[in-house]
Design a protein around this motif. Structure first.
Motif, PDB file in Angstrom:
ATOM      1  N   PRO A  38       0.833  -1.214   0.000  1.00 14.83           N
ATOM      2  CA  PRO A  38       0.000   0.000   0.000  1.00 14.83           C
ATOM      3  C   PRO A  38       0.863   1.259   0.000  1.00 14.83           C
ATOM      4  CG  PRO A  38       0.101  -0.937   2.195  1.00 14.83           C
ATOM      5  CD  PRO A  38       0.828  -1.896   1.287  1.00 14.83           C
ATOM      6  N   VAL A  39       0.255   2.344  -0.480  1.00 16.42           N
ATOM      7  CA  VAL A  39       0.903   3.651  -0.480  1.00 16.42           C
ATOM      8  C   VAL A  39       0.166   4.526   0.521  1.00 16.42           C
ATOM      9  CG1 VAL A  39       1.408   5.707  -1.854  1.00 16.42           C
ATOM     10  CG2 VAL A  39       1.638   3.452  -2.876  1.00 16.42           C
ATOM     11  N   ASP A  40       0.909   5.171   1.402  1.00 18.67           N
ATOM     12  CA  ASP A  40       0.308   6.064   2.398  1.00 18.67           C
ATOM     13  C   ASP A  40       0.249   7.475   1.844  1.00 18.67           C
ATOM     14  OD1 ASP A  40       0.101   4.026   4.307  1.00 18.67           O
ATOM     15  OD2 ASP A  40       2.170   4.345   4.947  1.00 18.67           O
ATOM     16  N   ALA A 122       1.642  -4.614 -10.295  1.00 17.54           N
ATOM     17  CA  ALA A 122       0.570  -3.620 -10.431  1.00 17.54           C
ATOM     18  C   ALA A 122       0.988  -2.346  -9.719  1.00 17.54           C
ATOM     19  CB  ALA A 122      -0.737  -4.159  -9.827  1.00 17.54           C
ATOM     20  N   GLY A 123       0.150  -1.352  -9.831  1.00 14.87           N
ATOM     21  CA  GLY A 123       0.400  -0.090  -9.147  1.00 14.87           C
ATOM     22  C   GLY A 123      -0.435   0.024  -7.892  1.00 14.87           C
ATOM     23  N   SER A 124       0.000   0.882  -6.995  1.00 12.28           N
ATOM     24  CA  SER A 124      -0.726   1.149  -5.758  1.00 12.28           C
ATOM     25  C   SER A 124      -0.887   2.658  -5.654  1.00 12.28           C
ATOM     26  CB  SER A 124       0.062   0.592  -4.576  1.00 12.28           C
ATOM     27  OG  SER A 124      -0.661   0.722  -3.382  1.00 12.28           O
ATOM     28  N   LYS A 125      -2.116   3.129  -5.338  1.00 10.46           N
ATOM     29  CA  LYS A 125      -2.399   4.570  -5.351  1.00 10.46           C
ATOM     30  C   LYS A 125      -2.801   5.085  -3.976  1.00 10.46           C
ATOM     31  CE  LYS A 125      -4.119   4.720 -10.076  1.00 10.46           C
ATOM     32  NZ  LYS A 125      -5.255   4.977 -10.946  1.00 10.46           N
ATOM     33  N   ALA A 126      -2.572   6.396  -3.798  1.00 12.60           N
ATOM     34  CA  ALA A 126      -3.056   7.111  -2.615  1.00 12.60           C
ATOM     35  C   ALA A 126      -3.757   8.367  -3.116  1.00 12.60           C
ATOM     36  CB  ALA A 126      -1.917   7.474  -1.674  1.00 12.60           C
ATOM     37  N   ARG A 127      -4.782   8.809  -2.364  1.00 12.89           N
ATOM     38  CA  ARG A 127      -5.643   9.920  -2.775  1.00 12.89           C
ATOM     39  C   ARG A 127      -5.427  11.139  -1.874  1.00 12.89           C
ATOM     40  NH1 ARG A 127     -11.772   9.886  -4.273  1.00 12.89           N
ATOM     41  NH2 ARG A 127     -12.385  11.940  -3.560  1.00 12.89           N
ATOM     42  N   PHE A 128      -5.486  12.323  -2.480  1.00 10.53           N
ATOM     43  CA  PHE A 128      -5.396  13.595  -1.764  1.00 10.53           C
ATOM     44  C   PHE A 128      -6.546  14.485  -2.225  1.00 10.53           C
ATOM     45  CE2 PHE A 128      -1.138  11.958  -1.922  1.00 10.53           C
ATOM     46  CZ  PHE A 128      -0.566  12.301  -0.713  1.00 10.53           C
TER      47      PHE A 128
END
Length: 180
Positions: A38-40, A122-128
């Motif tokens: 995961p990405v924080d 795969a890619g891992s995303k974080a939202r702002f």
């Protein structure tokens, strides 16, 4: 006794949850999850003001192959940096961290930003969530309270003036009745 299980994942379509069962006197099961790290990002919305700088930082425990930044434009993701290169500054302080700075903010910069760490499978995303406000925005509640207080003080003052006039007028009528 020990049971060894080897799973080889060759593509992102094979990521997910797997369960194995051991049938003996008592059935034993175990579930394991295969996914990318995961990405924080930032949990709470980011409130910034026109002309300021918004700073967004993404971190992960593992080193991705690459970092990318996007902004949601309606239904599609627009990759950064875009045409206005000097407005955006992307730095990678370490392999496990990426940072986006948006300079000279305007209300058009309000929106949802994403960072993505690219891993082998795969890619891992974080939202702002970024909300750009004008300087006057925080003053609106204060102005509303001041207006309410002014209305209340004016109403009390008018009532006092009205009450004093009514009291003086009532004394005159009482004096006239006594004279008769």
């Amino acid at each position: 006794f020990f049971l060894f299980l080897r799973v080889t994942v060759s593509g992102s379509s094979e990521l997910g949850s797997y369960t194995c069962f051991l049938k003996a006197e008592k059935e034993i099961s175990a579930t394991f999850h295969l996914n990318v790290p995961p990405v924080d990002g930032r949990e709470k919305p980011m409130i910034v003001y026109i002309g300021d700088i918004a700073v967004m930082v993404c971190k992960t425990e593992h080193n991705p192959k690459a970092w990318s930044w996007y902004m949601t434009n309606g239904t599609e993701l627009v990759r950064y940096p875009s045409v206005e290169q000097d407005k955006y500054d992307i730095t990678i302080p370490s392999a496990s961290k990426s940072r986006l700075e948006v300079h000279r903010l305007t209300t058009a910069d309000t929106g949802v930003y994403w960072c993505e760490a690219a891993f082998d499978l795969a890619g891992s995303k974080a939202r702002f969530d970024v909300k750009v406000l004008s300087i006057a925005e925080p003053l609106k509640p204060f102005i509303a309270v001041v207006a309410e207080v002014a209305i209340l003080v004016t109403t009390i003052a008018l009532y006092e003036v009205y009450s004093k006039r009514k009291a003086k007028g009532g004394e005159k009528e009482f004096d006239q009745i006594e004279q008769l």
